[in-house]
Design a protein around this motif. Structure first.
Motif, PDB file in Angstrom:
ATOM      1  N   PRO A   1       0.866  -1.178   0.000  1.00 54.77           N
ATOM      2  CA  PRO A   1       0.000   0.000   0.000  1.00 54.77           C
ATOM      3  C   PRO A   1       0.905   1.231   0.000  1.00 54.77           C
ATOM      4  O   PRO A   1       2.050   1.171   0.462  1.00 54.77           O
ATOM      5  N   GLU A   2       0.399   2.335  -0.510  1.00 52.55           N
ATOM      6  CA  GLU A   2       1.265   3.497  -0.704  1.00 52.55           C
ATOM      7  C   GLU A   2       1.811   4.104   0.585  1.00 52.55           C
ATOM      8  O   GLU A   2       2.734   4.912   0.529  1.00 52.55           O
ATOM      9  N   ILE A   3       1.332   3.683   1.734  1.00 53.50           N
ATOM     10  CA  ILE A   3       1.853   4.221   2.999  1.00 53.50           C
ATOM     11  C   ILE A   3       3.043   3.436   3.536  1.00 53.50           C
ATOM     12  O   ILE A   3       3.688   3.853   4.486  1.00 53.50           O
TER      13      ILE A   3
ATOM     14  N   TYR B   1       3.482   0.130  -5.782  1.00 55.12           N
ATOM     15  CA  TYR B   1       2.510   0.643  -4.819  1.00 55.12           C
ATOM     16  C   TYR B   1       1.082   0.604  -5.343  1.00 55.12           C
ATOM     17  O   TYR B   1       0.824   0.986  -6.479  1.00 55.12           O
TER      18      TYR B   1
ATOM     19  N   GLU C   1      -4.441   4.452  -2.894  1.00 56.99           N
ATOM     20  CA  GLU C   1      -5.383   4.539  -1.768  1.00 56.99           C
ATOM     21  C   GLU C   1      -6.652   3.752  -2.075  1.00 56.99           C
ATOM     22  O   GLU C   1      -7.261   3.920  -3.128  1.00 56.99           O
TER      23      GLU C   1
ATOM     24  N   TRP D   1      -6.072  -1.698  -1.747  1.00 62.21           N
ATOM     25  CA  TRP D   1      -5.432  -2.799  -1.038  1.00 62.21           C
ATOM     26  C   TRP D   1      -6.534  -3.666  -0.457  1.00 62.21           C
ATOM     27  O   TRP D   1      -7.351  -3.194   0.322  1.00 62.21           O
TER      28      TRP D   1
ATOM     29  N   TYR E   1      -9.129  -1.955   1.903  1.00 65.89           N
ATOM     30  CA  TYR E   1      -8.601  -1.156   3.010  1.00 65.89           C
ATOM     31  C   TYR E   1      -8.142   0.199   2.493  1.00 65.89           C
ATOM     32  O   TYR E   1      -7.387   0.283   1.529  1.00 65.89           O
ATOM     33  N   SER E   2      -8.557   1.243   3.175  1.00 67.78           N
ATOM     34  CA  SER E   2      -7.952   2.560   2.947  1.00 67.78           C
ATOM     35  C   SER E   2      -6.645   2.586   3.722  1.00 67.78           C
ATOM     36  O   SER E   2      -6.374   1.702   4.541  1.00 67.78           O
ATOM     37  N   ASN E   3      -5.847   3.610   3.499  1.00 70.91           N
ATOM     38  CA  ASN E   3      -4.609   3.736   4.272  1.00 70.91           C
ATOM     39  C   ASN E   3      -4.918   3.830   5.765  1.00 70.91           C
ATOM     40  O   ASN E   3      -4.236   3.212   6.591  1.00 70.91           O
TER      41      ASN E   3
END
Length: 141
Positions: free
Chosen positions: A73-75, A113, A116, A119, A126-128
């Protein structure tokens, strides 16, 4: 966090392949600071793709090479330092597992990645913020 390890046949024994993937899992958790987090540990998954030797090429010719792809995920591993740390550890792991049968310059890694909300685990998007909450909840239990 899927990890994909792609290798030509006979580069690593099945046992060495499994051990390398286990060590790659440990590396991503370590670099992310999430070693021991039950949610993340359960969700670092992996596949090993073993291809015919003539299907692994560099400069258009068969070569003993390995490819490590990490999807996140991007985080996750958001800093340049974290990305560098994972790539270095991953390269070390595969190089050591191959025991001299592969040149370091023939080990390629990339991190991909998901944007947002893209995932998914068990059919749940899922959000971040959702991911951070799940990680924090697992740390508190």
């Amino acid at each position: 966090m899927p990890i994909t390890l792609t290798l030509p046949e006979r580069l690593l024994s099945p046992e060495a392949q499994a051990q390398a993937l286990a060590r790659l899992t440990e590396a991503v958790l370590d670099v992310a600071g999430l070693t021991g987090n039950a949610f993340m540990t359960a969700n670092v998954i992996g596949t090993i793709n073993v291809l015919p030797a003539e299907h692994v090429l560099a400069a258009g010719k068969p070569v003993a090479a390995a490819f490590i792809e990490l999807k996140l995920p991007e985080i996750a591993l958001a800093t340049p330092e974290a990305k560098r740390a994972f790539i270095e550890k991953a390269t070390d792991i595969v190089e050591q597992a191959a025991g001299g049968r592969i040149k370091r310059e023939h080990i390629w890694s990339n991190i991909v990645y998901a944007p947002e909300g893209a995932w998914g685990i068990a059919g749940h998007s899922y959000s971040n913020a959702d991911l951070v909450g799940a990680i924090q909840n697992a740390a508190g239990s």
